[in-house]
Design an enzyme around this catalytic site. Structure first.
Site, PDB file in Angstrom:
ATOM      1  N   HIS A 183      30.169  37.251  43.796  1.00 38.39           N
ATOM      2  CA  HIS A 183      30.810  37.818  42.609  1.00 38.39           C
ATOM      3  C   HIS A 183      32.030  37.000  42.179  1.00 38.39           C
ATOM      4  O   HIS A 183      32.740  37.394  41.252  1.00 38.39           O
ATOM      5  CB  HIS A 183      31.221  39.269  42.927  1.00 38.39           C
ATOM      6  CG  HIS A 183      31.558  40.091  41.739  1.00 38.39           C
ATOM      7  ND1 HIS A 183      32.804  40.660  41.558  1.00 38.39           N
ATOM      8  CD2 HIS A 183      30.827  40.451  40.656  1.00 38.39           C
ATOM      9  CE1 HIS A 183      32.827  41.343  40.432  1.00 38.39           C
ATOM     10  NE2 HIS A 183      31.647  41.234  39.860  1.00 38.39           N
ATOM     11  N   LYS A 233      34.502  34.176  40.540  1.00 41.22           N
ATOM     12  CA  LYS A 233      34.598  33.373  39.318  1.00 41.22           C
ATOM     13  C   LYS A 233      35.689  32.351  39.564  1.00 41.22           C
ATOM     14  O   LYS A 233      36.869  32.692  39.646  1.00 41.22           O
ATOM     15  CB  LYS A 233      34.957  34.217  38.106  1.00 41.22           C
ATOM     16  CG  LYS A 233      33.922  35.287  37.744  1.00 41.22           C
ATOM     17  CD  LYS A 233      34.199  36.588  38.411  1.00 41.22           C
ATOM     18  CE  LYS A 233      33.218  37.657  37.922  1.00 41.22           C
ATOM     19  NZ  LYS A 233      33.303  38.880  38.724  1.00 41.22           N
ATOM     20  N   ASP A 272      39.724  18.557  39.442  1.00 37.88           N
ATOM     21  CA  ASP A 272      40.396  17.439  40.116  1.00 37.88           C
ATOM     22  C   ASP A 272      41.284  17.873  41.281  1.00 37.88           C
ATOM     23  O   ASP A 272      42.181  17.135  41.693  1.00 37.88           O
ATOM     24  CB  ASP A 272      41.241  16.633  39.114  1.00 37.88           C
ATOM     25  CG  ASP A 272      40.374  15.856  38.135  1.00 37.88           C
ATOM     26  OD1 ASP A 272      39.216  15.571  38.473  1.00 37.88           O
ATOM     27  OD2 ASP A 272      40.866  15.550  37.027  1.00 37.88           O
ATOM     28  N   HIS A 316      37.669  45.414  32.149  1.00 38.99           N
ATOM     29  CA  HIS A 316      36.988  44.736  33.250  1.00 38.99           C
ATOM     30  C   HIS A 316      37.942  43.995  34.177  1.00 38.99           C
ATOM     31  O   HIS A 316      37.527  43.430  35.181  1.00 38.99           O
ATOM     32  CB  HIS A 316      35.959  43.749  32.667  1.00 38.99           C
ATOM     33  CG  HIS A 316      35.018  43.184  33.682  1.00 38.99           C
ATOM     34  ND1 HIS A 316      35.086  41.877  34.117  1.00 38.99           N
ATOM     35  CD2 HIS A 316      33.970  43.742  34.338  1.00 38.99           C
ATOM     36  CE1 HIS A 316      34.119  41.654  34.998  1.00 38.99           C
ATOM     37  NE2 HIS A 316      33.432  42.763  35.155  1.00 38.99           N
ATOM     38  N   LYS A 322      40.728  42.997  37.039  1.00 40.28           N
ATOM     39  CA  LYS A 322      40.992  43.433  38.408  1.00 40.28           C
ATOM     40  C   LYS A 322      42.406  42.969  38.760  1.00 40.28           C
ATOM     41  O   LYS A 322      42.624  41.817  39.143  1.00 40.28           O
ATOM     42  CB  LYS A 322      39.979  42.819  39.381  1.00 40.28           C
ATOM     43  CG  LYS A 322      38.499  43.118  39.007  1.00 40.28           C
ATOM     44  CD  LYS A 322      37.904  42.072  38.138  1.00 40.28           C
ATOM     45  CE  LYS A 322      36.398  42.098  38.056  1.00 40.28           C
ATOM     46  NZ  LYS A 322      35.749  43.309  37.692  1.00 40.28           N
ATOM     47  N   ASP A 337      55.330  46.961  43.651  1.00 36.88           N
ATOM     48  CA  ASP A 337      56.790  46.876  43.543  1.00 36.88           C
ATOM     49  C   ASP A 337      57.202  45.905  42.436  1.00 36.88           C
ATOM     50  O   ASP A 337      56.600  45.897  41.367  1.00 36.88           O
ATOM     51  CB  ASP A 337      57.397  46.502  44.899  1.00 36.88           C
ATOM     52  CG  ASP A 337      57.142  47.583  45.958  1.00 36.88           C
ATOM     53  OD1 ASP A 337      56.835  48.718  45.560  1.00 36.88           O
ATOM     54  OD2 ASP A 337      57.217  47.270  47.145  1.00 36.88           O
TER      55      ASP A 337
END
Length: 482
Positions: free
Chosen positions: A224, A226, A231, A400, A402, A407
């Site tokens: 899952h 991404k 370089d 979508h 995450k 704090d």
């Protein structure tokens, strides 16, 4: 006629027997008691319905796969000729006191989970939504001179996917080594001509999937992540996949709300190491890179920790990561996630954070992209509100991203959701940052999202019709698979 009835009776008895055997297998191998009970009862009661799904989704973690993946990582480390893994940086006991962001015990636990130390001297930039994210990724790819590593869960053959393909082909034609890895389940609709054209143009393309035949019946283990590395100097991590819906151009979920980050500094080598391990698993080869140049720390004090997680980990890295962050919080816990199907241990951590008087908020989407997950998430949301957590639903479009904010200085952004699939089944990737300035930017972003959200009230559940509440409770039975 008698023979037909005898054959049907034999078939029914065989299915029932297989259901019982599968139920014993579920009891032995399920990773949670809830999952074991759910599978065992359904396999014995209705094996005609659940036996085939169990074949594909049943055991979330089996020994052969785990051993093979761990052995593969060990071989890759031995075969690598360059210093392609993490830079050496000892975590000093005073590290937590020096940064003042998380206590030293939390830092020690997090570094144990990551199996690597924090790196300092990094810079991280927030990329809000698809247009900004892919503009930055494509610009970085255009500037590549040595190699690029590209990895996505979903790749579509649409306008955005073809734009990515054209850039990769151009770089390969210019002599840049291009490594392209996609998940076989997430990208199951990707046509063969897409990958064949990349290969014909000099791009190294591989599908992340189980290599052994028996593993092909398992849909659980999905990559899952991404991740894009350019370089060895610049990396991109977050929630976006490659498809026009991530640009907010696909109703009815548009406008799509998502977040990516751009990383500069020594943490890029840690992210590169994650890609290399996945690449070696898929190909049994280490990417050919230039002799490793250590990433010099930038003129910044940001500390970063790269947290890869997956079913081959010695412990449940992703779940423990979220729990430790919540337990370490002393002021606030702000979380944005599209799917909220928490493990009981995570739910307890949230409840205790509320009891400590913390500002605990969770931002969820108001729209559904997966009906069963949405119904289960809705029920868990009401449970969280009952425990004192402030739940909000984002109105404008599908949410979508995450994101976790702890704090005033700790923020984590990546690919992991708050559900069992991310905790135990998927290969995920999060980047934890310790920097007050960056955390303030994340806080500002989340506050803008909160302003476009409605608070979830417990009274809403009471007003729901009985059939809807029944649907949500049935959906929650599938939590171990969601």
């Amino acid at each position: 006629m008698l023979l037909d009835l005898l054959g049907i009776g034999t078939l029914i008895a065989l299915i029932q027997l297989l259901g019982v055997l599968a139920a014993f297998h579920a009891i032995r191998h399920a990773r949670t008691s809830q999952g074991a009970v759910a599978w065992a009862v359904s396999l014995v009661a209705v094996p005609y319905v659940t036996l085939i799904p169990y074949l594909f989704l049943g055991h979330s973690r089996f020994t052969g796969y785990v051993r093979a993946r761990r052995l593969c990582n060990q071989l890759m480390h031995r075969r690598a000729q360059q210093k392609i893994l993490t830079r050496a940086l000892d975590l000093e006991p005073e590290h937590g006191k020096r940064t003042g962001y998380l206590n030293q015990y939390a830092l020690a636990a997090l570094t144990q989970l990551a199996q690597k130390p924090f790196s300092d001297g990094n810079q991280v930039r927030i990329l809000i939504n698809g247009a900004a994210t892919f503009a930055a990724i494509f610009a970085a790819l255009e500037r590549a001179t040595q190699y690029v590593m590209v990895q996505f869960f979903i790749v579509r053959d649409d306008r955005l996917g073809r734009q990515l393909k054209d850039i990769l082909l151009d770089k390969a034609a210019a002599g840049v080594r291009v490594y392209f890895l996609y998940d076989g389940i997430g990208s199951h609709e990707l046509p063969r001509h897409y990958t064949e054209s990349l290969r014909a143009g000099g791009v190294e393309v591989y599908r992340f999937a189980a290599r052994r035949f028996v593993n092909r019946f398992q849909l659980n283990f999905r990559n899952h992540r991404k991740l894009v590395v350019v370089d060895g100097e610049r990396a991109f991590v977050g929630g976006h996949n490659v498809g026009i819906e991530y640009l907010g151009e696909e109703p009815p979920l548009a406008p799509w709300r998502d977040t990516h980050i751009e990383v500069l500094g020594p943490a890029v080598h840690d992210l590169q190491a994650v890609f290399i391990e996945d690449w070696y698993w898929a190909t049994q080869r280490v990417p050919v890179l230039e002799p490793s140049r250590p990433c010099a720390p930038l003129k910044a004090e940001m500390h970063c920790l790269v947290i890869p997680s997956g079913p081959a980990d010695p412990y449940e890295t992703c779940l423990l990561f979220f729990i430790e962050l919540i337990n370490a919080a002393r002021q606030r816990v702000w979380i944005s996630t599209p799917y909220f199907v928490p493990d009981e241990a995570l739910f307890v951590a949230l409840r205790l954070a509320v009891m400590r008087g913390l500002d605990v908020r969770i931002l969820l989407p108001a729209r559904s992209d997966h009906t069963v997950v949405f119904e289960a998430s809705t029920l868990y949301a009401y449970d969280a509100v009952r425990a004192g957590v402030k739940l909000l639903r984002y109105r404008p479009g599908f949410l979508h991203q995450k994101v976790v904010l702890i704090d005033e200085a700790a923020a984590a952004i990546g690919s992991a959701n708050l559900d069992n699939r991310s905790f135990r089944l998927n290969f995920e990737l999060m980047v934890l940052t310790l920097d007050a300035t960056f955390a303030a930017e994340v806080s500002k972003m989340l506050e803008a999202d909160f302003a476009l959200a409605d608070a979830v009230a417990l009274a809403e559940y009471i007003k729901l019709p009985p059939w809807r509440r029944t649907v949500m409770h049935v959906a929650r039975l599938f939590s171990p698979l969601l």
